[in-house]
Design a protein around this motif. Structure first.
Motif, PDB file in Angstrom:
ATOM      1  N   LEU A 197      -2.942  -1.921 -29.698  1.00  0.00           N
ATOM      2  CA  LEU A 197      -1.330  -2.145 -29.560  1.00  0.00           C
ATOM      3  C   LEU A 197      -1.177  -2.537 -28.149  1.00  0.00           C
ATOM      4  N   PRO A 198      -1.804  -3.518 -27.762  1.00  0.00           N
ATOM      5  CA  PRO A 198      -1.742  -4.015 -26.382  1.00  0.00           C
ATOM      6  C   PRO A 198      -0.645  -4.577 -25.784  1.00  0.00           C
ATOM      7  N   PHE A 199      -0.512  -4.270 -24.625  1.00  0.00           N
ATOM      8  CA  PHE A 199       0.541  -5.098 -23.703  1.00  0.00           C
ATOM      9  C   PHE A 199       0.147  -6.534 -23.478  1.00  0.00           C
ATOM     10  N   GLN A 200       1.041  -7.396 -23.673  1.00  0.00           N
ATOM     11  CA  GLN A 200       0.586  -8.889 -23.549  1.00  0.00           C
ATOM     12  C   GLN A 200       2.033  -9.323 -22.453  1.00  0.00           C
ATOM     13  N   GLN A 214       4.943  -9.899 -16.803  1.00  0.00           N
ATOM     14  CA  GLN A 214       6.000  -9.375 -17.559  1.00  0.00           C
ATOM     15  C   GLN A 214       5.949  -9.404 -19.069  1.00  0.00           C
ATOM     16  N   GLY A 215       6.251  -8.591 -19.997  1.00  0.00           N
ATOM     17  CA  GLY A 215       6.088  -8.601 -21.060  1.00  0.00           C
ATOM     18  C   GLY A 215       6.253  -7.702 -22.086  1.00  0.00           C
ATOM     19  N   THR A 216       5.752  -7.375 -23.288  1.00  0.00           N
ATOM     20  CA  THR A 216       5.985  -6.208 -24.117  1.00  0.00           C
ATOM     21  C   THR A 216       4.622  -5.941 -24.955  1.00  0.00           C
ATOM     22  N   TYR A 217       4.592  -4.839 -25.667  1.00  0.00           N
ATOM     23  CA  TYR A 217       3.387  -4.730 -26.608  1.00  0.00           C
ATOM     24  C   TYR A 217       3.543  -5.492 -27.767  1.00  0.00           C
TER      25      TYR A 217
END
Ligand code: ACO
Length: 337
Positions: A197-200, A214-217
């Protein structure tokens, strides 16, 4: 430090909570191309509960915690420590303190612990270390997840598997006996890519020389067959190791309490350990895979339905993303049978 703090651990109360919204397999077949027959035959799952709202994890966790405190006869103000096992916090800075506030556990310190589907097991063992050193006497351990937030609801290979929920136990120092009989924990980051469930992030330049991400999962991605193979190999091994540390054998186990991922995994593990099916706890038909919540929800149901009696020996095992896996052998309740 108080003189009278005992070094033994007892698990004296449990509770659970699940959101009201139910999505059964038939309903899910309107979301993706699947069927009740496919899901039930491959996984044993018939329905799952789905949470609503930005603070849902806090809400169901506090509800489960309250029920566990009530069963244990412990007041929230008497808690020394709250450990919340979750991969889906309401606030990435930590949700245990929000639960602390909701319970009114003013004296306790709370923190989050992340080990995916092994989270509850890891938190139980972590709590027992604080108790055994005499640092804390009364601990609330919660396993809770709202994975519905992070599922790709267009991916039929994963969205059929998961559900939301929370479960909790109260652990207390015991001067007379130690009910945590043995444990063993593992992780192997080399296999991390099996379940993520990775941060990207995307690069954002702040100055000509400096950029940040900057981003989200990203939604859960899983290699189902690799996870299956991992579970049926590692779970029997880790239970046998924990039993060895407890000086016990499988025929002394009253209940096999596995992370509720998939009925086929439960059956395969029970078969390898030669534990008959009537001693295997299973409620995934009603909840799906609730990640860190699945073990304490199942424990709570079996205790409240009167199946698990004080003194019963439980072999519990969590396994999942990380990859992580672990087992704990413990006796339920305060009194002997
Ligand atoms: N409905 C209908 N068909 C589906 C679905 C679905 N929901 N999902 C996949 N299929 C299809 C696939 O497209 C594939 O079709 P094809 O042969 O035409 O390409 C076929 O069914 C078989 O797909 P597989 O992915 O090979 O299915 P498999 O038999 O491996 O079962 C499952 C998938 C149930 C996920 C299995 O691998 C498993 O139990 N893995 C363990 C993973 C697990 O439990 N994960 C939970 C999270 S991790 C944890 O908690 C430890």
């Amino acid at each position: 430090m108080q003189q009278d703090i005992g070094r033994g651990v007892a698990i004296i109360g449990c509770g659970s909570a699940a959101p009201d919204t139910v999505l059964d397999n038939q309903g899910l077949s309107h979301v993706v191309d699947t069927s009740d027959e496919w899901i039930a035959s491959r996984t044993g799952i018939r329905q799952r509960r789905l949470a609503q709202g930005d603070r849902a994890l806090t809400g169901i966790s506090a509800q489960a915690g309250k029920a566990a405190l009530e069963m244990a006869g412990v007041a929230a103000e008497d808690l020394d420590l709250i450990i919340l096992a979750t991969s889906t916090p309401d606030d990435l800075f930590g949700t245990a303190s929000l639960i602390q506030a909701e319970l009114g556990a003013i004296k306790a310190v709370g923190f989050d612990l992340t080990a995916a589907c092994s989270g509850f097991l890891f938190a139980l063992v972590t709590a027992s270390q604080f108790i055994r050193t005499g640092a804390y006497r009364t601990v609330l351990v919660i396993g809770a997840d709202v994975l519905s937030r992070w599922i790709d609801w267009n991916d039929r290979r994963t969205c059929v598997l998961f559900g939301d929920g929370a479960g909790a136990v109260v652990m207390q120092a015991s001067d007379t006996s130690d009910r945590l009989l043995g444990f063993d924990l593992h992780s192997d980051g080399r296999q991390n890519s099996c379940l993520t469930l990775p941060f990207q992030g995307a690069e954002r330049s702040l100055t000509p020389d400096i950029a940040v991400q900057q981003g989200t999962y990203q939604p859960i991605a899983m290699s189902g067959q690799e996870v299956y193979r991992f579970a049926v190999k590692r779970v029997p091994e880790v239970i046998e190791k924990a039993l060895f540390r407890a000086g016990m054998s499988t025929d002394q186990v009253d209940w096999l309490l596995l992370h509720q991922a998939n009925q086929r995994i439960l059956d395969a593990v029970a078969q390898r350990l030669s534990i008959p099916s009537d001693r295997v706890i299973s409620n995934m038909a009603s909840y799906g895979n609730t990640s860190a919540a699945s073990i304490p929800i199942a424990l709570d149901e079996w205790v409240r339905q009167g199946h698990i009696k004080p003194g019963d020996v439980i072999a519990a095992s969590g396994f999942g993303a990380g990859l992580t896996w672990g087992a704990a052998i413990f006796q339920w309740g305060q009194s002997d049978r």
